[in-house]
Scaffold this motif. Structure first.
Motif, PDB file in Angstrom:
ATOM      1  N   GLN A 186      -0.196  -2.047  10.851  1.00 50.15           N
ATOM      2  CA  GLN A 186      -0.785  -2.366   9.553  1.00 50.15           C
ATOM      3  C   GLN A 186      -2.311  -2.367   9.632  1.00 50.15           C
ATOM      4  O   GLN A 186      -2.996  -1.816   8.759  1.00 50.15           O
ATOM      5  CB  GLN A 186      -0.269  -3.727   9.095  1.00 50.15           C
ATOM      6  CG  GLN A 186      -0.820  -4.185   7.754  1.00 50.15           C
ATOM      7  CD  GLN A 186      -0.363  -5.591   7.398  1.00 50.15           C
ATOM      8  OE1 GLN A 186       0.284  -6.266   8.179  1.00 50.15           O
ATOM      9  NE2 GLN A 186      -0.713  -6.031   6.213  1.00 50.15           N
ATOM     10  N   MET A 187      -2.854  -2.967  10.686  1.00 51.35           N
ATOM     11  CA  MET A 187      -4.307  -3.031  10.852  1.00 51.35           C
ATOM     12  C   MET A 187      -4.887  -1.652  11.155  1.00 51.35           C
ATOM     13  O   MET A 187      -5.989  -1.313  10.705  1.00 51.35           O
ATOM     14  CB  MET A 187      -4.651  -4.014  11.973  1.00 51.35           C
ATOM     15  CG  MET A 187      -4.267  -5.460  11.672  1.00 51.35           C
ATOM     16  SD  MET A 187      -5.072  -6.108  10.191  1.00 51.35           S
ATOM     17  CE  MET A 187      -6.780  -6.149  10.720  1.00 51.35           C
ATOM     18  N   ILE A 247      -3.704   1.247  10.124  1.00 57.56           N
ATOM     19  CA  ILE A 247      -3.712   1.991   8.855  1.00 57.56           C
ATOM     20  C   ILE A 247      -4.897   1.560   7.999  1.00 57.56           C
ATOM     21  O   ILE A 247      -5.475   2.358   7.257  1.00 57.56           O
ATOM     22  CB  ILE A 247      -2.384   1.762   8.107  1.00 57.56           C
ATOM     23  CG1 ILE A 247      -1.227   2.434   8.887  1.00 57.56           C
ATOM     24  CG2 ILE A 247      -2.441   2.293   6.685  1.00 57.56           C
ATOM     25  CD1 ILE A 247       0.143   2.147   8.320  1.00 57.56           C
ATOM     26  N   ALA A 248      -5.278   0.277   8.126  1.00 56.48           N
ATOM     27  CA  ALA A 248      -6.410  -0.248   7.351  1.00 56.48           C
ATOM     28  C   ALA A 248      -7.754   0.140   7.958  1.00 56.48           C
ATOM     29  O   ALA A 248      -8.805  -0.157   7.383  1.00 56.48           O
ATOM     30  CB  ALA A 248      -6.300  -1.769   7.248  1.00 56.48           C
ATOM     31  N   GLY A 249      -7.724   0.799   9.140  1.00 53.00           N
ATOM     32  CA  GLY A 249      -8.965   1.291   9.727  1.00 53.00           C
ATOM     33  C   GLY A 249      -9.336   0.718  11.076  1.00 53.00           C
ATOM     34  O   GLY A 249     -10.308   1.163  11.699  1.00 53.00           O
ATOM     35  N   LYS A 250      -8.603  -0.269  11.561  1.00 53.13           N
ATOM     36  CA  LYS A 250      -8.941  -0.864  12.854  1.00 53.13           C
ATOM     37  C   LYS A 250      -8.554   0.073  13.987  1.00 53.13           C
ATOM     38  O   LYS A 250      -7.522   0.740  13.934  1.00 53.13           O
ATOM     39  CB  LYS A 250      -8.212  -2.203  13.027  1.00 53.13           C
ATOM     40  CG  LYS A 250      -8.560  -2.910  14.336  1.00 53.13           C
ATOM     41  CD  LYS A 250      -7.880  -4.269  14.427  1.00 53.13           C
ATOM     42  CE  LYS A 250      -8.220  -4.968  15.724  1.00 53.13           C
ATOM     43  NZ  LYS A 250      -9.664  -5.254  15.862  1.00 53.13           N
ATOM     44  N   GLU A 251      -9.394   0.126  15.014  1.00 50.55           N
ATOM     45  CA  GLU A 251      -9.101   0.944  16.191  1.00 50.55           C
ATOM     46  C   GLU A 251      -8.728   0.039  17.358  1.00 50.55           C
ATOM     47  O   GLU A 251      -9.472  -0.884  17.697  1.00 50.55           O
ATOM     48  CB  GLU A 251     -10.307   1.813  16.560  1.00 50.55           C
ATOM     49  CG  GLU A 251     -10.631   2.880  15.514  1.00 50.55           C
ATOM     50  CD  GLU A 251     -11.753   3.792  15.962  1.00 50.55           C
ATOM     51  OE1 GLU A 251     -12.248   3.614  17.093  1.00 50.55           O
ATOM     52  OE2 GLU A 251     -12.140   4.678  15.173  1.00 50.55           O
ATOM     53  N   TYR A 292       2.152  -5.617  12.984  1.00 46.19           N
ATOM     54  CA  TYR A 292       0.802  -6.063  12.641  1.00 46.19           C
ATOM     55  C   TYR A 292      -0.249  -5.051  13.117  1.00 46.19           C
ATOM     56  O   TYR A 292      -1.182  -4.702  12.385  1.00 46.19           O
ATOM     57  CB  TYR A 292       0.535  -7.424  13.275  1.00 46.19           C
ATOM     58  CG  TYR A 292      -0.897  -7.900  13.153  1.00 46.19           C
ATOM     59  CD1 TYR A 292      -1.382  -8.386  11.949  1.00 46.19           C
ATOM     60  CD2 TYR A 292      -1.764  -7.839  14.247  1.00 46.19           C
ATOM     61  CE1 TYR A 292      -2.693  -8.819  11.829  1.00 46.19           C
ATOM     62  CE2 TYR A 292      -3.078  -8.266  14.139  1.00 46.19           C
ATOM     63  CZ  TYR A 292      -3.542  -8.754  12.929  1.00 46.19           C
ATOM     64  OH  TYR A 292      -4.842  -9.176  12.807  1.00 46.19           O
ATOM     65  N   TYR A 328      -3.676 -17.146   5.203  1.00 42.73           N
ATOM     66  CA  TYR A 328      -2.991 -15.860   5.050  1.00 42.73           C
ATOM     67  C   TYR A 328      -2.445 -15.721   3.636  1.00 42.73           C
ATOM     68  O   TYR A 328      -1.911 -16.678   3.065  1.00 42.73           O
ATOM     69  CB  TYR A 328      -1.829 -15.739   6.047  1.00 42.73           C
ATOM     70  CG  TYR A 328      -2.260 -15.715   7.489  1.00 42.73           C
ATOM     71  CD1 TYR A 328      -2.399 -14.515   8.173  1.00 42.73           C
ATOM     72  CD2 TYR A 328      -2.538 -16.897   8.167  1.00 42.73           C
ATOM     73  CE1 TYR A 328      -2.797 -14.495   9.507  1.00 42.73           C
ATOM     74  CE2 TYR A 328      -2.943 -16.884   9.496  1.00 42.73           C
ATOM     75  CZ  TYR A 328      -3.067 -15.680  10.158  1.00 42.73           C
ATOM     76  OH  TYR A 328      -3.462 -15.658  11.475  1.00 42.73           O
ATOM     77  N   GLN A 341       2.805 -12.230   1.402  1.00 41.66           N
ATOM     78  CA  GLN A 341       3.148 -10.810   1.438  1.00 41.66           C
ATOM     79  C   GLN A 341       4.422 -10.587   0.632  1.00 41.66           C
ATOM     80  O   GLN A 341       5.510 -10.949   1.076  1.00 41.66           O
ATOM     81  CB  GLN A 341       3.350 -10.351   2.890  1.00 41.66           C
ATOM     82  CG  GLN A 341       2.099 -10.454   3.758  1.00 41.66           C
ATOM     83  CD  GLN A 341       0.991  -9.514   3.293  1.00 41.66           C
ATOM     84  OE1 GLN A 341       1.245  -8.434   2.771  1.00 41.66           O
ATOM     85  NE2 GLN A 341      -0.249  -9.936   3.478  1.00 41.66           N
TER      86      GLN A 341
END
Length: 373
Positions: free
Chosen positions: A279-280, A282-286, A276, A30, A33
């Protein structure tokens, strides 16, 4: 200045990998951050270092103009840190003619921890006593010096350098946490420190370095990079499901005591999962059954000058006058002037009752306490 780079088994992360050895290797995948809290702390340490060096009459460059988070609170906190260090230096000089004072000193404790090193904020080496001082600028958790593994690792590193030169028999650990009005001190004999290093630190560090050992969940998960996805943490928190959300009166006293000991970590874990997942997303994960939407927002003025002009033209006053709060007034006047001019008018009412573990240092309230309405 602090040394660049981070050890896998750093002193600052020792409270975590000592309890949960495999977390060290788990977190390697990881990325760090960055946070404003960490950046603010780094700046406070830089300013504190400068002030201590100046007080010791050593060359130092004032970093104030380059500090993004500098304010009067940081100024006062680092003044207090400098004063504490210099008081400890004065005390050392009373017992030792030539104590060694080091600031932001890299220490190597790899004799016990593979590739272990760290940076001690300040250390004072004198005949009889080695003093390790750590500035904590955070204000969320109160940090204790009692058996503090981070400071004990620093002490081991300092002993590796100076134990053969100075006749040290006691290690004095000091934490200065000004934003929580916390000065914590703890003494441990050199022999007891070495015993801890051999019997506890070294075996656990070997496991951590190899990525072996058992996962263990607790408050140390707070700073683990893998905390959001850690299956062991999820399983530990989901154990509370055995109570099937029974209402409190149907639980036994012992069951409630068990839940009290775990509920804060459960809430922290649940919030980490939500953060989490967001965040995911927003990054495009559905996420199946979930969607990303715009949250609620409050109306705000987009052009203050135009509003002031329009309202004033009607003969109305668009401003409200309100007395600053205690903290803002203290920042405005400075701590000394604040206490001198208005300190007598500041009252601190009793806080609301709260349940804490028996290890908490606050005194227990009387059982007949009645909260004011």
């Amino acid at each position: 200045m602090p040394v660049k780079g981070h050890a896998l088994l750093s002193a600052s992360s020792a409270p975590r990998w000592l309890h949960c050895p495999p977390s060290a290797r788990l977190g390697e995948s990881y990325q760090d951050q960055p946070s404003e809290y960490a950046a603010e702390g780094t700046e406070a340490h830089a300013l504190g270092e400068y002030k201590v060096l100046k007080a010791l009459k050593r060359k130092a460059t004032n970093p104030t103009k380059k500090l993004k988070y500098f304010n009067e609170e940081m100024e006062n906190c680092t003044d207090g840190y400098r004063d504490l260090v210099m008081e400890l230096v004065r005390m050392a000089k009373e017992k030792c003619q030539d104590p060694l004072i080091m600031v932001e000193q890299r220490v190597d404790f790899s004799n016990w921890v593979p590739e272990g090193f760290g940076t001690a904020d300040a250390l004072i080496v004198a005949d009889g006593v080695l003093t390790i001082i750590d500035l904590k600028f955070g204000k969320n958790l109160v940090v204790s010096a009692t058996d503090n593994p981070q400071l004990k690792c620093y002490a081991l590193g300092a002993l590796a350098m100076f134990d053969s030169i100075y006749d040290i028999d006691t290690v004095h650990l000091v934490i200065y946490q000004p934003r929580r009005e916390n000065i914590s001190e703890f003494d441990i004999s050199k022999d007891a420190l070495y015993q801890w290093a051999e019997e506890e630190l070294h075996p656990r560090a070997e496991l951590a370095y190899k990525g072996e050992g058992d996962y263990s969940c607790g408050q140390w998960c707070r700073f683990c990079k893998a905390k959001q996805e850690c299956r062991a943490r999820a399983e530990a928190n989901l154990l509370l499901a055995q109570y099937d959300f029974q209402m409190p009166p149907t639980l036994s006293d012992s069951e409630i005591a068990v839940i009290l000991g775990k509920v804060d970590e459960l809430v922290s874990w649940a919030n980490d999962i939500k953060a989490y997942a967001l965040q995911m997303a927003i990054a495009g994960k559905e996420w199946q059954g979930w969607k990303l939407v715009e949250g609620r927002s409050n109306r705000k003025i987009s052009n203050e000058e135009a509003v002031i002009e329009a309202v004033t033209a009607l003969g109305k006053d668009p401003f409200e006058k309100k007395l600053l709060g205690v903290t803002a007034l203290e920042k405005l006047l400075g701590k000394t002037k604040f206490n001198e001019l208005i300190g007598q008018y500041v009252a601190k009412p009793p806080g609301k009752p709260t349940l804490v573990p028996e290890s908490d240092k606050r005194e227990a309230m009387n059982s007949d306490f009645k909260e004011e309405k």
